[in-house]
Design an enzyme around this catalytic site. Structure first.
Site, PDB file in Angstrom:
ATOM      1  N   ASP A  11       0.867  -1.182   0.000  1.00 14.91           N
ATOM      2  CA  ASP A  11       0.000   0.000   0.000  1.00 14.91           C
ATOM      3  C   ASP A  11       0.904   1.233   0.000  1.00 14.91           C
ATOM      4  O   ASP A  11       2.120   1.122   0.171  1.00 14.91           O
ATOM      5  CB  ASP A  11      -0.897  -0.001   1.259  1.00 14.91           C
ATOM      6  CG  ASP A  11      -1.806   1.225   1.313  1.00 14.91           C
ATOM      7  OD1 ASP A  11      -2.416   1.552   0.278  1.00 14.91           O
ATOM      8  OD2 ASP A  11      -1.884   1.872   2.372  1.00 14.91           O
ATOM      9  N   SER A  12       0.285   2.402  -0.150  1.00 12.82           N
ATOM     10  CA  SER A  12       1.043   3.650  -0.067  1.00 12.82           C
ATOM     11  C   SER A  12       1.564   3.879   1.357  1.00 12.82           C
ATOM     12  O   SER A  12       2.505   4.647   1.545  1.00 12.82           O
ATOM     13  CB  SER A  12       0.143   4.821  -0.459  1.00 12.82           C
ATOM     14  OG  SER A  12      -0.969   4.877   0.421  1.00 12.82           O
ATOM     15  N   CYS A  74      -4.387  -1.808  -1.941  1.00  8.31           N
ATOM     16  CA  CYS A  74      -4.447  -0.382  -2.231  1.00  8.31           C
ATOM     17  C   CYS A  74      -5.404  -0.233  -3.402  1.00  8.31           C
ATOM     18  O   CYS A  74      -5.173  -0.798  -4.485  1.00  8.31           O
ATOM     19  CB  CYS A  74      -3.038   0.086  -2.607  1.00  8.31           C
ATOM     20  SG  CYS A  74      -2.951   1.770  -3.211  1.00  8.31           S
ATOM     21  N   GLU A 153      -2.752   8.527   8.463  1.00  6.77           N
ATOM     22  CA  GLU A 153      -1.292   8.354   8.528  1.00  6.77           C
ATOM     23  C   GLU A 153      -0.717   9.060   9.763  1.00  6.77           C
ATOM     24  O   GLU A 153       0.272   8.621  10.338  1.00  6.77           O
ATOM     25  CB  GLU A 153      -0.625   8.895   7.250  1.00  6.77           C
ATOM     26  CG  GLU A 153      -0.803   7.993   6.031  1.00  6.77           C
ATOM     27  CD  GLU A 153       0.061   6.728   6.066  1.00  6.77           C
ATOM     28  OE1 GLU A 153       1.195   6.794   6.562  1.00  6.77           O
ATOM     29  OE2 GLU A 153      -0.415   5.668   5.596  1.00  6.77           O
ATOM     30  N   CYS A 185     -10.942   2.570   0.108  1.00  8.46           N
ATOM     31  CA  CYS A 185      -9.523   2.877   0.333  1.00  8.46           C
ATOM     32  C   CYS A 185      -9.156   2.067   1.567  1.00  8.46           C
ATOM     33  O   CYS A 185      -9.894   2.078   2.564  1.00  8.46           O
ATOM     34  CB  CYS A 185      -9.316   4.370   0.592  1.00  8.46           C
ATOM     35  SG  CYS A 185      -7.673   4.758   1.230  1.00  8.46           S
ATOM     36  N   HIS A 187      -7.123   2.454   3.803  1.00  7.55           N
ATOM     37  CA  HIS A 187      -6.904   3.201   5.048  1.00  7.55           C
ATOM     38  C   HIS A 187      -8.202   3.330   5.861  1.00  7.55           C
ATOM     39  O   HIS A 187      -8.172   3.459   7.085  1.00  7.55           O
ATOM     40  CB  HIS A 187      -6.399   4.615   4.747  1.00  7.55           C
ATOM     41  CG  HIS A 187      -4.939   4.716   4.428  1.00  7.55           C
ATOM     42  ND1 HIS A 187      -4.400   4.349   3.223  1.00  7.55           N
ATOM     43  CD2 HIS A 187      -3.890   5.185   5.176  1.00  7.55           C
ATOM     44  CE1 HIS A 187      -3.094   4.583   3.224  1.00  7.55           C
ATOM     45  NE2 HIS A 187      -2.752   5.093   4.401  1.00  7.55           N
TER      46      HIS A 187
HETATM   47  N1  DGL Z   1      -4.808   2.993   0.783  1.00  8.93           N
HETATM   48  C1  DGL Z   1      -4.768   3.330  -0.602  1.00  8.93           C
HETATM   49  C2  DGL Z   1      -6.029   2.990  -1.321  1.00  8.93           C
HETATM   50  O1  DGL Z   1      -6.650   2.024  -0.950  1.00  8.93           O
HETATM   51  C3  DGL Z   1      -4.062   4.606  -0.987  1.00  8.93           C
HETATM   52  C4  DGL Z   1      -4.448   5.825  -0.257  1.00  8.93           C
HETATM   53  C5  DGL Z   1      -3.575   7.023  -0.609  1.00  8.93           C
HETATM   54  O2  DGL Z   1      -2.351   6.914  -0.474  1.00  8.93           O
HETATM   55  O3  DGL Z   1      -4.127   8.049  -1.037  1.00  8.93           O
HETATM   56  O4  DGL Z   1      -6.400   3.610  -2.284  1.00  8.93           O
END
Ligand code: DGL
Length: 278
Positions: A11-12, A74, A153, A185, A187
């Site tokens: 993931d990011s 991600c 984050e 997402c 996150h």
């Molecule tokens: N967690 C990621 C996603 O599912 C990326 C979120 C990000 O870095 O903007 O899209």
């Protein structure tokens, strides 16, 4: 590569840990290689070609490191890089989270689907396409949520800022009377308290939406693919999880421990191969 080889998950940043923790819970014999591209988080506002370059570079790293499968934990990477990665690495199964997310929503009987996602995922149209295939009769409302990833984050999940952002992004879904809301997402499952709190206020008590975290369905799909290839780790195998990041490994290691709620055995720095970045 053997059945004991690890599964690569990336993931990011810390978002993919919402998927990694479901692997740990549901497939406890599987080892993981987790890559957090924290040097480039957030991906959501970046040009889609740039995100594709990051995702392909990380996929390449994980496969060269011996991953028997790669999971793009991600959404935006799944939206823009999954097809190309599958073409580039045809021998390694590569999974995304978008189709499992829509499948999970369909299983829940969702007919008015809301999708909370990053700007890039919404712009990519990936959820619209997946819903058109898997839930053609569903009405889909997508909302970009640029304030969420920086808050998560920074560990600010249980704050007034998180509640305010959750309220702002849920309002259009309340107006659309969504019955099911996909956390588009990885996150966002870490914001479930704020989201549930605001949903209770915005939706009427008898029409509260169900939140769908695509992680469990993704793990189910991974388990089926591994079984199909006779690549399931032996039962009772002691899993060993390793963590990598493109940013400061000490800081990211601490962050990973906070999000997993358990100790990890260190985190290592890896620079992405510039030749593979577009
Ligand atoms: N967690 C990621 C996603 O599912 C990326 C979120 C990000 O870095 O903007 O899209």
């Amino acid at each position: 590569m053997s059945s004991k080889s690890p599964i690569g998950v990336f993931d990011s940043g810390v978002g993919g840990l919402s998927v990694a923790r479901q692997f740990m819970r549901l497939l406890p014999s599987e080892s993981l290689l987790y890559f957090a591209d924290t040097a480039h988080v957030p991906y959501g506002g970046r040009p889609l070609d740039e995100v594709r370059g990051f995702a392909l570079s990380i996929t390449d790293y994980l496969i060269r490191s011996g991953a028997k499968m790669v999971v793009m934990a991600c959404n935006i990477s799944s939206a823009v890089a999954l097809d190309e990665a599958r073409k580039l690495y045809p021998k390694t199964p590569i999974l995304g989270v978008i189709v499992p997310g829509v499948q999970a929503a369909v299983k829940q009987g969702g007919r008015r689907l809301g999708v909370l996602a990053t700007q890039g995922t919404v712009s990519s149209g990936a959820y619209t396409r997946a819903a058109a295939n898997l839930a053609p009769n569903a009405v889909v409302t997508e909302v970009p949520c640029p304030r969420f990833v920086p808050l998560i984050e920074a560990g600010k999940t249980e704050t007034v800022e998180a509640l305010n952002a959750a309220r702002a992004y849920l309002e259009p879904l309340s107006r659309a009377s969504c019955d099911t809301i996909i956390l588009g997402c990885t996150h966002y499952p870490f914001l479930i308290n704020a989201l549930s709190h605001e949903a209770r206020d915005l939706f009427s008590a008898d029409c509260l939406p169900r939140f769908v975290d695509p992680a469990q369905e993704t793990v189910r799909e991974a388990a089926a693919v591994l079984a199909d290839r006779s690549a399931v780790a032996p039962a009772g195998e002691l899993a060993c999880h390793r963590y990598f990041t493109s940013a400061d490994p000490d800081a990211v290691g601490d962050q990973i421990e906070a999000f997993l709620g358990s100790r990890i055995d260190g985190c290592n720095h890896v620079s992405l191969d510039p030749a593979r970045l577009s």
